[in-house]
Design an enzyme around this catalytic site. Structure first.
Site, short mmCIF file in Angstrom:
data_model
loop_
_atom_site.label_atom_id
_atom_site.label_comp_id
_atom_site.label_asym_id
_atom_site.label_seq_id
_atom_site.Cartn_x
_atom_site.Cartn_y
_atom_site.Cartn_z
N ASP A 70 0.88 -1.16 0.00
CA ASP A 70 0.00 0.00 0.00
C ASP A 70 0.91 1.20 0.00
OD1 ASP A 70 -2.87 0.62 -0.09
OD2 ASP A 70 -2.36 1.94 1.57
N ASP A 156 3.71 9.59 -11.14
CA ASP A 156 5.11 9.62 -11.56
C ASP A 156 5.45 10.83 -12.43
OD1 ASP A 156 5.60 7.34 -10.17
OD2 ASP A 156 5.89 6.04 -11.91
#
Length: 206
Positions: A70, A156
């Site tokens: 997670d 990202d």
């Protein structure tokens, strides 16, 4: 040694398999190999709670070693958002592009140190007999004011690690996989795995 990566996320699966490819004794599966399996809802309030929930559920249901990830992006200037809601930050029907767009809107007007952020990854390794091991990895940087790059996934294209002038999405995958939060957590997990495999070998020789 079979280990189930408790996710259906193709980006995470690819990243894990790339990092694990040198572990010749590990066969890394994923939830895509178990079409009948229904993962639990992510009801935890922390990355650790969610990772623990997913790892234990997969290990017990599938009767295999399981590792759950997670992770998410934390921006202190936004009261630590998106945090555990990183994957569903933009609400119902959230997509990665919608999440990034919302983050950019929320950060409009923030400058310099206010754009500080970090990725956090929590991994839990578990088995059906009750074994649990938790490790963490953090990667610090800042949020760009625009998307850059076409690699990676999630946030990202917005995240720039300290000491780099490129977003994660602009970096070669091999570089990202050496410096990411997930790599740092996996390196810690591999130490535990090596101990487990060594113990299993010894047990099989008795």
């Amino acid at each position: 040694m079979d280990i189930v990566l408790a996710t259906n996320n193709l980006g995470k699966i690819r990243e894990f398999r790339t990092i694990f490819k040198e572990q010749k004794e590990v066969d890394l599966l994923s939830l895509r190999d178990f079409s009948h399996y229904t993962p639990p809802s992510e009801s935890g309030k922390t990355f650790e709670e969610n990772a623990l929930l997913k790892a234990v559920h997969a290990a017990r249901t599938l009767a295999k070693w399981a590792v759950a990830d997670d992770s998410g992006l934390v921006v202190p200037a936004l009261n630590n958002a998106p945090g555990v809601y990183s994957a569903r930050y933009s609400g119902e029907g959230a997509t990665e592009s919608k999440n990034r767009a919302k983050l950019l809107r929320e950060m409009q007007g923030l400058q310099a140190e206010q754009r500080y952020a970090y990725f956090e990854c929590c991994l839990v390794l578990a088995n059906a007999d009750g074994y649990k091991k938790t490790v963490r990895g953090i990667c610090e940087g800042w949020i760009s004011d625009e998307e850059r790059g076409c690699h990676g996934f999630g946030y990202d294209s917005l995240f720039v690690k300290h000491d780099y002038d490129k977003t994660f999405a602009e970096l070669d995958e091999s570089i990202k996989n050496r410096i990411s939060h997930r790599r740092k957590a996996i390196d810690k997990l591999l130490i535990a795995l090596e101990h487990i495999m060594r113990e299993e070998k010894l047990s099989s020789q008795i």
